[in-house]
Design a protein around this motif. Structure first.
Motif, PDB file in Angstrom:
ATOM      1  N   LEU A  87       0.827  -1.200   0.000  1.00 44.13           N
ATOM      2  CA  LEU A  87       0.000   0.000   0.000  1.00 44.13           C
ATOM      3  C   LEU A  87       0.868   1.260   0.000  1.00 44.13           C
ATOM      4  O   LEU A  87       0.607   2.220  -0.737  1.00 44.13           O
ATOM      5  N   THR A  88       1.912   1.251   0.815  1.00 42.34           N
ATOM      6  CA  THR A  88       2.803   2.406   0.908  1.00 42.34           C
ATOM      7  C   THR A  88       3.558   2.623  -0.401  1.00 42.34           C
ATOM      8  O   THR A  88       3.764   3.763  -0.844  1.00 42.34           O
ATOM      9  N   LEU A  89       3.960   1.518  -1.031  1.00 45.92           N
ATOM     10  CA  LEU A  89       4.676   1.610  -2.310  1.00 45.92           C
ATOM     11  C   LEU A  89       3.794   2.233  -3.386  1.00 45.92           C
ATOM     12  O   LEU A  89       4.241   3.083  -4.163  1.00 45.92           O
ATOM     13  N   VAL A  90       2.538   1.814  -3.439  1.00 47.10           N
ATOM     14  CA  VAL A  90       1.609   2.380  -4.427  1.00 47.10           C
ATOM     15  C   VAL A  90       1.368   3.856  -4.136  1.00 47.10           C
ATOM     16  O   VAL A  90       1.307   4.687  -5.052  1.00 47.10           O
ATOM     17  N   GLU A  91       1.242   4.197  -2.863  1.00 47.91           N
ATOM     18  CA  GLU A  91       1.052   5.605  -2.490  1.00 47.91           C
ATOM     19  C   GLU A  91       2.247   6.443  -2.945  1.00 47.91           C
ATOM     20  O   GLU A  91       2.071   7.552  -3.487  1.00 47.91           O
ATOM     21  N   ARG A  92       3.447   5.924  -2.759  1.00 54.10           N
ATOM     22  CA  ARG A  92       4.653   6.689  -3.070  1.00 54.10           C
ATOM     23  C   ARG A  92       4.914   6.773  -4.574  1.00 54.10           C
ATOM     24  O   ARG A  92       5.244   7.844  -5.094  1.00 54.10           O
ATOM     25  N   LYS A  93       4.730   5.650  -5.277  1.00 55.77           N
ATOM     26  CA  LYS A  93       5.076   5.618  -6.697  1.00 55.77           C
ATOM     27  C   LYS A  93       3.897   5.897  -7.618  1.00 55.77           C
ATOM     28  O   LYS A  93       4.081   6.061  -8.829  1.00 55.77           O
ATOM     29  N   GLN A  94       2.672   5.906  -7.047  1.00 57.62           N
ATOM     30  CA  GLN A  94       1.470   6.130  -7.864  1.00 57.62           C
ATOM     31  C   GLN A  94       1.427   5.160  -9.042  1.00 57.62           C
ATOM     32  O   GLN A  94       1.168   5.539 -10.197  1.00 57.62           O
ATOM     33  N   ALA A  95       1.678   3.882  -8.746  1.00 57.47           N
ATOM     34  CA  ALA A  95       1.670   2.836  -9.763  1.00 57.47           C
ATOM     35  C   ALA A  95       0.845   1.663  -9.250  1.00 57.47           C
ATOM     36  O   ALA A  95       0.782   1.400  -8.050  1.00 57.47           O
ATOM     37  N   MET A  96       0.210   0.945 -10.169  1.00 56.19           N
ATOM     38  CA  MET A  96      -0.652  -0.175  -9.814  1.00 56.19           C
ATOM     39  C   MET A  96       0.175  -1.368  -9.335  1.00 56.19           C
ATOM     40  O   MET A  96       1.272  -1.612  -9.825  1.00 56.19           O
ATOM     41  N   ARG A  97      -0.378  -2.135  -8.396  1.00 57.89           N
ATOM     42  CA  ARG A  97       0.278  -3.346  -7.882  1.00 57.89           C
ATOM     43  C   ARG A  97      -0.761  -4.457  -7.801  1.00 57.89           C
ATOM     44  O   ARG A  97      -1.862  -4.253  -7.275  1.00 57.89           O
ATOM     45  N   GLU A 144     -14.706 -16.547  -3.933  1.00 61.77           N
ATOM     46  CA  GLU A 144     -14.221 -16.524  -2.547  1.00 61.77           C
ATOM     47  C   GLU A 144     -12.791 -16.015  -2.479  1.00 61.77           C
ATOM     48  O   GLU A 144     -12.464 -15.166  -1.665  1.00 61.77           O
ATOM     49  N   ARG A 145     -11.939 -16.565  -3.314  1.00 61.85           N
ATOM     50  CA  ARG A 145     -10.534 -16.147  -3.351  1.00 61.85           C
ATOM     51  C   ARG A 145     -10.355 -15.169  -4.509  1.00 61.85           C
ATOM     52  O   ARG A 145     -10.842 -15.418  -5.618  1.00 61.85           O
ATOM     53  N   VAL A 146      -9.639 -14.093  -4.258  1.00 63.39           N
ATOM     54  CA  VAL A 146      -9.520 -13.019  -5.247  1.00 63.39           C
ATOM     55  C   VAL A 146      -8.084 -12.526  -5.332  1.00 63.39           C
ATOM     56  O   VAL A 146      -7.311 -12.636  -4.380  1.00 63.39           O
ATOM     57  N   ARG A 147      -7.738 -11.987  -6.504  1.00 63.61           N
ATOM     58  CA  ARG A 147      -6.541 -11.162  -6.598  1.00 63.61           C
ATOM     59  C   ARG A 147      -6.978  -9.724  -6.367  1.00 63.61           C
ATOM     60  O   ARG A 147      -8.132  -9.364  -6.623  1.00 63.61           O
ATOM     61  N   VAL A 148      -6.053  -8.917  -5.887  1.00 68.25           N
ATOM     62  CA  VAL A 148      -6.377  -7.527  -5.568  1.00 68.25           C
ATOM     63  C   VAL A 148      -5.429  -6.603  -6.319  1.00 68.25           C
ATOM     64  O   VAL A 148      -4.215  -6.825  -6.329  1.00 68.25           O
ATOM     65  N   ILE A 149      -6.018  -5.614  -6.955  1.00 68.40           N
ATOM     66  CA  ILE A 149      -5.215  -4.541  -7.545  1.00 68.40           C
ATOM     67  C   ILE A 149      -5.210  -3.375  -6.565  1.00 68.40           C
ATOM     68  O   ILE A 149      -6.269  -2.855  -6.191  1.00 68.40           O
ATOM     69  N   ILE A 150      -4.020  -3.004  -6.125  1.00 69.64           N
ATOM     70  CA  ILE A 150      -3.837  -1.804  -5.301  1.00 69.64           C
ATOM     71  C   ILE A 150      -3.460  -0.691  -6.267  1.00 69.64           C
ATOM     72  O   ILE A 150      -2.509  -0.831  -7.045  1.00 69.64           O
ATOM     73  N   HIS A 151      -4.213   0.379  -6.248  1.00 74.79           N
ATOM     74  CA  HIS A 151      -4.018   1.376  -7.298  1.00 74.79           C
ATOM     75  C   HIS A 151      -4.295   2.785  -6.789  1.00 74.79           C
ATOM     76  O   HIS A 151      -5.017   2.975  -5.795  1.00 74.79           O
TER      77      HIS A 151
END
Length: 257
Positions: free
Chosen positions: A22-32, A67-74
């Motif tokens: 979460l912190t990496l996405v906040e800092r780099k403004q890139a999707m994970r 039930e099980r999901v992948r998550v995009i942090i963006h």
């Protein structure tokens, strides 16, 4: 109070990884993109978004209700598409006249092939067929390397999502009566264990209710709860009926097949 105080000790490694992403996405403004998460991990991830700014999480497991999901942090301004989750749907072809494949059979075969649980999502089995949702990066390996489930020859074939209709949840329904809705009483009745024997896996952290470890035997279950006992399977508490004449509680449970 530290954010870590809200979670169980065994959950802390995941909490730390989630905060890092979460912190990496906040800092780099890139999707994970994450690997597959279970519902408890998803809930943790969603709760941790309060620790960052303008970062959102979007879960997807290939179909509604997965039930099980992948998550995009963006970044909050980004709008992910289904293709961004890199999911492959595999159909499992098998002659099931002599052995009907079950969820645990498919999972066992994939684990035995050397795959991590985080690389595949829901496995769906009903009379119409068997399917597995997997990460794109392992799909070709599964298709070429997994040729048997138990002694049954199988083939894995990629299927277009547009042609897929997910099966309904499959339960083997059972009615039980218990003296109370305590987790030790219910588990003992479902799996024919004495109260003393039921305490051992509970105290050992082998029982999860709604994907969260529950080690207090006096915890109370409610209708809708999903309960799993490591090595035994899992069941859903479908509903709680009125008391019997002897004062016991009648419950309808669904064993996950």
């Amino acid at each position: 109070m530290s954010i870590y105080n809200h979670f169980r000790k065994e959950e802390l490694p995941f909490v730390e990884r989630a905060l890092e992403m979460l912190t990496l996405v906040e800092r780099k403004q890139a999707m994970r993109l994450t690997d597959f998460l279970d519902p408890r991990q998803l809930a943790i991830m969603q709760s941790l978004t309060s620790q960052v700014h303008d970062v959102a999480v979007m879960p997807y497991g290939g179909f509604e209700g997965a039930e099980r999901v992948r998550v995009i942090i963006h970044p909050a301004y980004f709008d992910p598409e289904p293709a961004d989750f890199h999911l492959t749907l595999l159909h499992i072809g098998a002659d099931q006249r002599f052995h009907r494949l079950e969820h645990r059979d498919v999972m066992g075969a994939l684990l035995n092939a050397g795959l991590k649980r985080e690389k595949f999502g829901d496995m769906l089995v009903d009379e119409r067929g068997c399917y597995a949702v997997v990460a794109d990066e392992v799909a070709d390996f599964i298709c070429s390397q997994v040729t048997h489930i138990h002694k049954t020859p199988v083939t894995f074939e990629k299927v277009e999502w547009e042609s897929f209709e997910p099966p309904d949840e499959q339960y083997q329904e059972k009615t039980i009566t218990v003296p109370s809705p305590r987790v030790d009483a219910v588990i003992g009745e479902v799996y024919h264990l004495s109260r003393a024997k039921a305490l051992i896996p509970i105290r050992g952290g082998k029982v999860k209710v709604n994907w969260k470890v529950v080690d207090d035997p006096s915890s109370l279950l409610e209708a809708g709860d999903m309960v799993s006992l490591a090595g035994w399977g899992r069941f859903k508490l479908l509903d709680v009926a009125g008391p019997t004449k002897s004062g016991r509680i009648r419950m309808n449970i669904g064993l996950v097949t």
